[in-house]
Scaffold this active site. Structure first.
Site, short mmCIF file in Angstrom:
data_model
loop_
_atom_site.label_atom_id
_atom_site.label_comp_id
_atom_site.label_asym_id
_atom_site.label_seq_id
_atom_site.Cartn_x
_atom_site.Cartn_y
_atom_site.Cartn_z
CE LYS A 114 -4.38 -1.41 0.19
NZ LYS A 114 -5.43 -0.96 -0.74
CB SER A 150 -0.61 -8.45 -0.96
OG SER A 150 -1.43 -9.22 -0.12
#
Length: 400
Positions: free
Chosen positions: A51, A301
């Protein structure tokens, strides 16, 4: 629609501000699944997830006026940390609205990057609504979690890095709102041909899969998944169009296999990921994708896992592999009885992880005592040996 040049620009904008994460080759899982398997280690990224890439790319495009008024976003997880980190890097005041149910560890993480946390509402939707209200009232720039081309371009830099390192046949990417897979698939498909990009969602939060099937944006029907990082109610309209254009397939996986994949990564590779980060590997345990003989990249991720959940996952995985056993007894309350049980356990090579004695258990007959043993044992063969030893003693037991 997002172009390749914008992703390259994003790569230049965030260069030196984030880690260029390694592409790790796994001999263990390559052999297990008869392929050439690599992991893209975004769990090693700053803030613990991908992110921060999108957030930095977005902040690099803010005007001086926007920076002056500050930013705001809503998030219960990794996006909140990414925005707080990017705001700190650029010296911008950031407010992060999080649901009141957010675990303290996540709140503390955002605050550690300098973000001002506002706890509001009992769900992400309520937090999001309040954040929009504040953005209008205070003229703050609202930073979208995924439905923004600058954010998507930042996530797409992962695809650029993969292309620089290897030429894969298949890239497997977890999907929440679609920002990550939109960016990666755009970067990969626009820079060459001959590969497949496959998305993976929890079967309990599969809004993108449903949306692609019906060719319209469809919400998920449940958010009861351990993979909270990919439990997004609606895809974005931007990400929806990019996924339609560049993603070859979307599959779903169970929470049980997400948890098992997380455990196996920790056990075999000593790599810790959060449940959403393990979703890609879970597809291989469920045989959802044909990877035999292929060069495969799985995106890990993020690594911001809840440690209480982690302990539960480890416990369940050991049970699945017949390495953890719970035995319940009602035994005559005589001296030496427990010693016989303990000797039977130890003689089979097992280790008592936890023992509980409760003489006040209402279901235990008078003159008996209730015992519960949690046992760590090697394999199914040793379990059968242990149970045979217990049967010889003649005491009744129950596997729980």
């Amino acid at each position: 629609m997002l172009g390749y040049d914008r992703i390259v620009e994003a790569g230049n904008e965030i260069k030196g501000k984030i880690h260029r994460t390694p592409l790790f080759h796994s001999t263990t899982f390559s052999n297990m699944f008869s392929c050439d398997l690599y992991f893209k280690m975004e769990n090693f990224q700053k803030t613990g997830s991908f992110k921060s890439r999108g957030a930095l790319a977005k902040f690099s495009r803010l005007t001086d006026e926007q920076k002056k008024h500050g930013v705001i976003t809503a998030s219960a997880g990794n996006h909140a940390q990414g925005v707080a980190f990017a705001a700190s890097y650029y010296g911008v005041d950031a407010k992060i609205v999080m649901p009141e149910t957010t675990p303290p560890a996540k709140v503390n993480a955002v605050q550690s990057y300098g973000g001002t946390v506002i706890l509001r509402g009992t769900s992400y939707d309520e937090a999001h609504e309040y954040a929009i209200h504040i953005s209008v009232e205070e003229h703050r720039e609202f930073i979208e979690a995924y439905n923004d081309e600058d954010i998507i371009a930042g996530q797409g830099t992962i695809g650029l890095e993969i292309r620089e390192d290897i030429d894969p046949d298949i890239v497997i990417v977890p999907i929440g709102g679609g920002g990550l897979i939109s960016g990666i698939s755009s970067a990969l498909k626009l820079s060459g041909k001959g590969l497949k990009v496959i998305g993976v969602e929890s079967e309990k939060a599969n809004s993108m899969e449903l949306s692609i099937k019906e060719n319209r944006i469809v919400p998920y029907t449940s958010n009861d998944t351990i993979a909270d990082g990919i439990a997004v109610k609606y895809p974005g309209n931007i990400t929806f169009e990019l996924v339609k254009k560049y993603v070859d397939d979307i599959v779903t996986v169970s929470d049980e296999n997400i948890a098992y994949a997380l455990f196996k990564l920790l056990e075999r590779e000593k790599v810790l990921v959060e449940p959403s980060g393990a979703a890609g590997l879970a597809t291989l345990f469920e045989n959802k994708i044909d990877v035999k003989g292929k060069k495969v990249v799985i995106i890990l991720s993020g690594g911001n896992v809840n440690f209480l959940l982690l302990s539960n996952i480890i416990y369940r995985a050991l049970e699945m592999e017949d390495k953890l056993l719970r035995l319940e007894f009602n035994l005559p309350d005589h001296p030496g009885t427990m010693e016989k049980i303990v000797n039977a356990i130890s003689s089979s090579g097992a280790n008592i992880y936890h023992a509980e004695v409760d003489n006040l258990n209402k279901g235990t007959p008078i003159g008996y005592q209730y015992l519960l043993f949690t046992i760590n044992i090697l394999d199914r063969t040793r379990i059968e040996e242990l149970l045979a030893n217990l049967d010889k003693l003649g005491y009744k037991y129950r596997i729980v």
